[in-house]
Design an enzyme around this catalytic site. Structure first.
Site, PDB file in Angstrom:
ATOM      1  N   GLU A  76      -5.298   6.291 -10.775  1.00 22.37           N
ATOM      2  CA  GLU A  76      -6.250   6.374  -9.831  1.00 22.37           C
ATOM      3  C   GLU A  76      -6.901   7.351  -9.483  1.00 22.37           C
ATOM      4  OE1 GLU A  76      -4.373   3.485  -6.676  1.00 22.37           O
ATOM      5  OE2 GLU A  76      -6.477   2.440  -6.542  1.00 22.37           O
ATOM      6  N   GLU A 127       0.513  -5.832  -3.395  1.00 21.21           N
ATOM      7  CA  GLU A 127      -1.392  -5.398  -3.473  1.00 21.21           C
ATOM      8  C   GLU A 127      -1.379  -3.098  -3.923  1.00 21.21           C
ATOM      9  OE1 GLU A 127      -4.076  -7.555  -4.636  1.00 21.21           O
ATOM     10  OE2 GLU A 127      -3.249  -8.814  -3.342  1.00 21.21           O
ATOM     11  N   CYS A 143      -9.159  -0.319  -3.594  1.00 22.14           N
ATOM     12  CA  CYS A 143      -8.361  -0.512  -4.349  1.00 22.14           C
ATOM     13  C   CYS A 143      -9.157  -1.441  -5.639  1.00 22.14           C
ATOM     14  CB  CYS A 143      -6.857  -1.599  -4.557  1.00 22.14           C
ATOM     15  SG  CYS A 143      -7.404  -2.999  -3.035  1.00 22.14           S
ATOM     16  N   LYS A 156       4.979  -2.287  10.186  1.00 20.86           N
ATOM     17  CA  LYS A 156       4.809  -1.374  10.304  1.00 20.86           C
ATOM     18  C   LYS A 156       2.893  -0.569   9.566  1.00 20.86           C
ATOM     19  CE  LYS A 156       5.259   2.993   7.248  1.00 20.86           C
ATOM     20  NZ  LYS A 156       4.714   3.948   8.195  1.00 20.86           N
TER      21      LYS A 156
HETATM   22  P1  NDP Z   1       1.646   5.012   0.094  1.00 22.40           P
HETATM   23  O1  NDP Z   1       1.326   3.505  -0.763  1.00 22.40           O
HETATM   24  O2  NDP Z   1       2.011   6.127   0.509  1.00 22.40           O
HETATM   25  O3  NDP Z   1       1.339   4.611   1.630  1.00 22.40           O
HETATM   26  C1  NDP Z   1       0.988   2.884   2.103  1.00 22.40           C
HETATM   27  C2  NDP Z   1       2.018   2.531   3.003  1.00 22.40           C
HETATM   28  O4  NDP Z   1       3.391   2.270   2.449  1.00 22.40           O
HETATM   29  C3  NDP Z   1       1.732   3.128   4.630  1.00 22.40           C
HETATM   30  O5  NDP Z   1       2.379   2.400   5.296  1.00 22.40           O
HETATM   31  C4  NDP Z   1       3.344   4.438   3.991  1.00 22.40           C
HETATM   32  O6  NDP Z   1       3.687   4.894   4.833  1.00 22.40           O
HETATM   33  C5  NDP Z   1       3.999   2.546   3.702  1.00 22.40           C
HETATM   34  N1  NDP Z   1       5.285   3.698   2.434  1.00 22.40           N
HETATM   35  C6  NDP Z   1       5.312   4.964   1.841  1.00 22.40           C
HETATM   36  N2  NDP Z   1       6.242   4.536   0.915  1.00 22.40           N
HETATM   37  C7  NDP Z   1       6.965   4.014   1.281  1.00 22.40           C
HETATM   38  C8  NDP Z   1       8.617   4.054   1.567  1.00 22.40           C
HETATM   39  N3  NDP Z   1       8.515   4.352   0.323  1.00 22.40           N
HETATM   40  N4  NDP Z   1       8.894   2.071   1.579  1.00 22.40           N
HETATM   41  C9  NDP Z   1       8.088   1.679   2.432  1.00 22.40           C
HETATM   42  N5  NDP Z   1       7.169   1.900   3.176  1.00 22.40           N
HETATM   43  C10 NDP Z   1       6.599   3.575   2.690  1.00 22.40           C
HETATM   44  O7  NDP Z   1      -0.031   5.180   0.073  1.00 22.40           O
HETATM   45  P2  NDP Z   1      -0.930   6.238   0.729  1.00 22.40           P
HETATM   46  O8  NDP Z   1      -1.658   6.240   1.970  1.00 22.40           O
HETATM   47  O9  NDP Z   1      -0.096   7.577   0.258  1.00 22.40           O
HETATM   48  O10 NDP Z   1      -2.080   6.416  -0.310  1.00 22.40           O
HETATM   49  C11 NDP Z   1      -2.000   7.110  -1.656  1.00 22.40           C
HETATM   50  C12 NDP Z   1      -2.187   6.568  -2.515  1.00 22.40           C
HETATM   51  O11 NDP Z   1      -1.746   5.303  -2.588  1.00 22.40           O
HETATM   52  C13 NDP Z   1      -3.866   6.392  -2.878  1.00 22.40           C
HETATM   53  O12 NDP Z   1      -4.485   8.127  -3.350  1.00 22.40           O
HETATM   54  C14 NDP Z   1      -3.793   4.872  -3.266  1.00 22.40           C
HETATM   55  O13 NDP Z   1      -4.162   5.521  -5.096  1.00 22.40           O
HETATM   56  C15 NDP Z   1      -3.094   4.166  -3.614  1.00 22.40           C
HETATM   57  N6  NDP Z   1      -3.515   3.620  -2.465  1.00 22.40           N
HETATM   58  C16 NDP Z   1      -4.001   2.375  -2.689  1.00 22.40           C
HETATM   59  C17 NDP Z   1      -4.568   1.457  -1.468  1.00 22.40           C
HETATM   60  C18 NDP Z   1      -4.643   0.199  -1.539  1.00 22.40           C
HETATM   61  O14 NDP Z   1      -5.706  -0.655  -1.561  1.00 22.40           O
HETATM   62  N7  NDP Z   1      -4.147  -0.440  -3.452  1.00 22.40           N
HETATM   63  C19 NDP Z   1      -4.545   1.347  -0.855  1.00 22.40           C
HETATM   64  C20 NDP Z   1      -3.516   3.504  -0.032  1.00 22.40           C
HETATM   65  C21 NDP Z   1      -3.853   3.972  -0.942  1.00 22.40           C
HETATM   66  P3  NDP Z   1       2.904   6.405   5.681  1.00 22.40           P
HETATM   67  O15 NDP Z   1       2.018   6.020   6.169  1.00 22.40           O
HETATM   68  O16 NDP Z   1       4.010   6.121   7.192  1.00 22.40           O
HETATM   69  O17 NDP Z   1       3.289   7.592   4.997  1.00 22.40           O
END
Ligand code: NDP
Length: 484
Positions: free
Chosen positions: A375, A244, A278, A171
């Site tokens: 963050e 991660e 990140c 996904k």
């Molecule tokens: P999320 O953690 O919400 O989303 C990342 C992925 O997980 C997406 O594919 C999302 O789907 C999916 N997801 C979200 N919630 C669930 C759940 N409960 N169960 C299963 N899958 C889930 O990050 P965001 O993209 O909303 O970004 C928000 C914040 O996260 C950023 O501001 C940053 O702080 C952090 N982040 C960190 C990253 C890193 O590299 N460590 C990368 C991206 C974000 P969908 O897109 O459909 O919501």
């Protein structure tokens, strides 16, 4: 606008409803994807389960040939895919091409693992007995990826998952499904058989959560926010889970550092990818003696960075991923000001379309402030100061995350103290906090999660170690009991 489909058991699949993905620089839609649901996840798990026996028994070097082919296809499409990454995710073109290059490197690296996948051999405490470990696939694995590296992170998960013999339910982020779809297409062209990689698009609340909770999935690999990582930990049951999560990555600048080099590294770490890595540099911990000089160079150069669509050559900094991200960054600027930090530059969005935000630097930040601890995931840099290296390291360690870190110094003793004492999965010396290479392990400690991706250790997430004892003595031998 083109409409795309999911891919389940080797068939293209639609859904009753769908969603658009936007170009964050123009806010215009660029593609339409199906909103899958728990039923699609269930079908995908079934297809992955059916494909598992054959795929996991294919000799790993043969799986490696398919991954190598994927790398070759990606190479031939690098320019087109780089432009797509820039258009859908927003990062500037050189970085977008780097994103695709990282995917190429990852497929090449893990293709070669097909001829290694080493276990260990060791001695036995008994005579005529042989001991070794081998790697076995985890089974059906769920991969959930974010948007910030829309081709590289899918590759980081798909390549090791596949070389280890797992089948996959994938996904992608709902912000960058088109980049993920292109990686899927590459794998299909490279010869990944039907059912081995299943691609389900749609919201976290239906597709994501169904993957996390599905009893037919044995392993999960997730990159994203700490909040989601914590939710997954509570809801994944006994699955093997790789996480991660975020970072609040510091650069310590000593008074003996080459300041020009430090300035370049800080700007690259803080404002590259618009701060949406990140490993982004979000804190500078500067020695009191050089802080003013460092700050004035940083502010001058940050003000010169040109905002614009990533695809344009004149842009140094692209947009944030979406409106919510822009609002989040804006909110943190307000929090910083309210906490008493001094805004030196940026701090708002420019006029016009697109989710842009100006490179922002705060001085006078103290370790207890929220802008020093949380963050932000945007172009916001907090500057703190210190007198003794020990204090700088304490400040570096005073956050809940522990992903990347850096020290700029001319003194090898300072460098080794930092390497030893900073609580992080990665420490750079005289280099920024960003710039991972795919053949080295990547990951963190503390609130970042403890998984290692990439490099040899990246195989551990997607394989289970089996311990094998072969007794060729022809008699019953008892470990810990037989003395001869
Ligand atoms: P999320 O953690 O919400 O989303 C990342 C992925 O997980 C997406 O594919 C999302 O789907 C999916 N997801 C979200 N919630 C669930 C759940 N409960 N169960 C299963 N899958 C889930 O990050 P965001 O993209 O909303 O970004 C928000 C914040 O996260 C950023 O501001 C940053 O702080 C952090 N982040 C960190 C990253 C890193 O590299 N460590 C990368 C991206 C974000 P969908 O897109 O459909 O919501």
């Amino acid at each position: 606008m083109a409409a795309y489909k999911m891919y389940i058991g080797g068939e293209w699949a639609g859904a009753e409803t769908g969603f658009e993905t936007l170009n964050p620089a123009t806010e215009k839609p660029i593609a339409y994807f199906p909103s899958g649901d728990a039923g699609h996840v269930d079908m995908a798990v079934g297809a992955a389960r059916d494909a598992l026996p054959k795929w996991s028994r294919l000799p790993p070097p043969k799986r490696g040939i398919i991954l190598q082919k994927a790398a070759e296809i990606l190479k031939s499409e690098k320019e087109r895919l780089g432009r797509l990454v820039s258009t859908e995710m927003g990062k500037v073109l050189p970085e977008a091409l780097g994103d695709v290059q990282e995917a190429i490197d990852t497929f090449e690296y893990f293709a070669a693992e097909g001829r290694r996948l080493y276990g260990n051999t060791t001695t036995s405490e008994l005579r005529d007995k042989f001991c070794m470990t081998i790697r076995r696939p985890v089974g059906v694995v769920g991969l959930i990826t974010p948007w910030n590296f829309p081709t590289a992170i899918p590759a980081w998960k798909l390549a090791p998952a596949l070389i280890c013999g797992n089948t996959v339910v994938f996904k992608p982020s709902s912000d960058t499904p088109l980049c993920a779809y292109e990686i899927l297409k590459v794998l299909i062209r490279a010869g990944v058989p039907p059912g081995v990689v299943n691609f389900v698009t749609g919201p976290a609340s239906s597709v994501g959560e169904a993957i996390v909770k599905h009893p037919g999935i044995e392993g999960l690999s997730f990159t994203g926010s700490k909040a989601t990582g914590e939710w997954i930990t509570k809801n994944a049951g006994l699955k093997k889970v790789g996480l991660e999560l975020g970072g609040k990555n510091p650069i310590i600048v000593m008074d003996d550092a080459k300041l020009d080099l430090a300035v370049e590294g800080i700007l690259w770490g803080a404002f590259g990818t618009t701060g949406q890595r990140c490993t982004a540099t979000s804190r500078v911990i500067a020695h009191r003696k050089i802080k003013q000089k460092l700050l004035s160079a940083l502010v001058t150069k940050a003000r010169m960075l040109r905002l614009g669509p990533g695809i344009e050559k004149t842009s140094d900094v692209g947009p944030l991923i979406n409106k919510a991200a822009q609002e989040k960054v804006n909110k943190y600027v307000g929090i910083g000001i309210a906490e008493g930090a001094k805004l030196l530059c940026g701090g708002n969005k420019p006029a016009g379309k697109g989710f842009f935000f100006k490179p922002t630097i705060f001085d006078g930040v103290t370790p207890d402030m929220r802008i020093a601890r949380e963050e932000i995931f945007g172009p916001v840099l907090s500057v703190l100061e210190f007198d003794r290296l020990d204090d700088a390291i304490d400040i570096a360690n005073s956050v809940e995350y522990g992903l990347s870190s850096s020290i700029y110094t001319g003194d090898v003793n300072n460098a080794f103290k930092a390497i030893e004492r900073i609580e992080a999965g990665i420490t750079y010396v005289n280099s920024s906090t960003i710039g991972a290479e795919v053949h080295l392990p990547f990951g963190g400690v503390k609130g970042t999660g403890h998984t290692r991706e990439a490099g040899i250790l990246g195989l551990d997430e997607f394989s289970n170690t089996k311990t094998v004892y072969v007794d060729y003595s022809g008699k019953l031998q008892k470990a810990q009991i037989d003395s001869d």
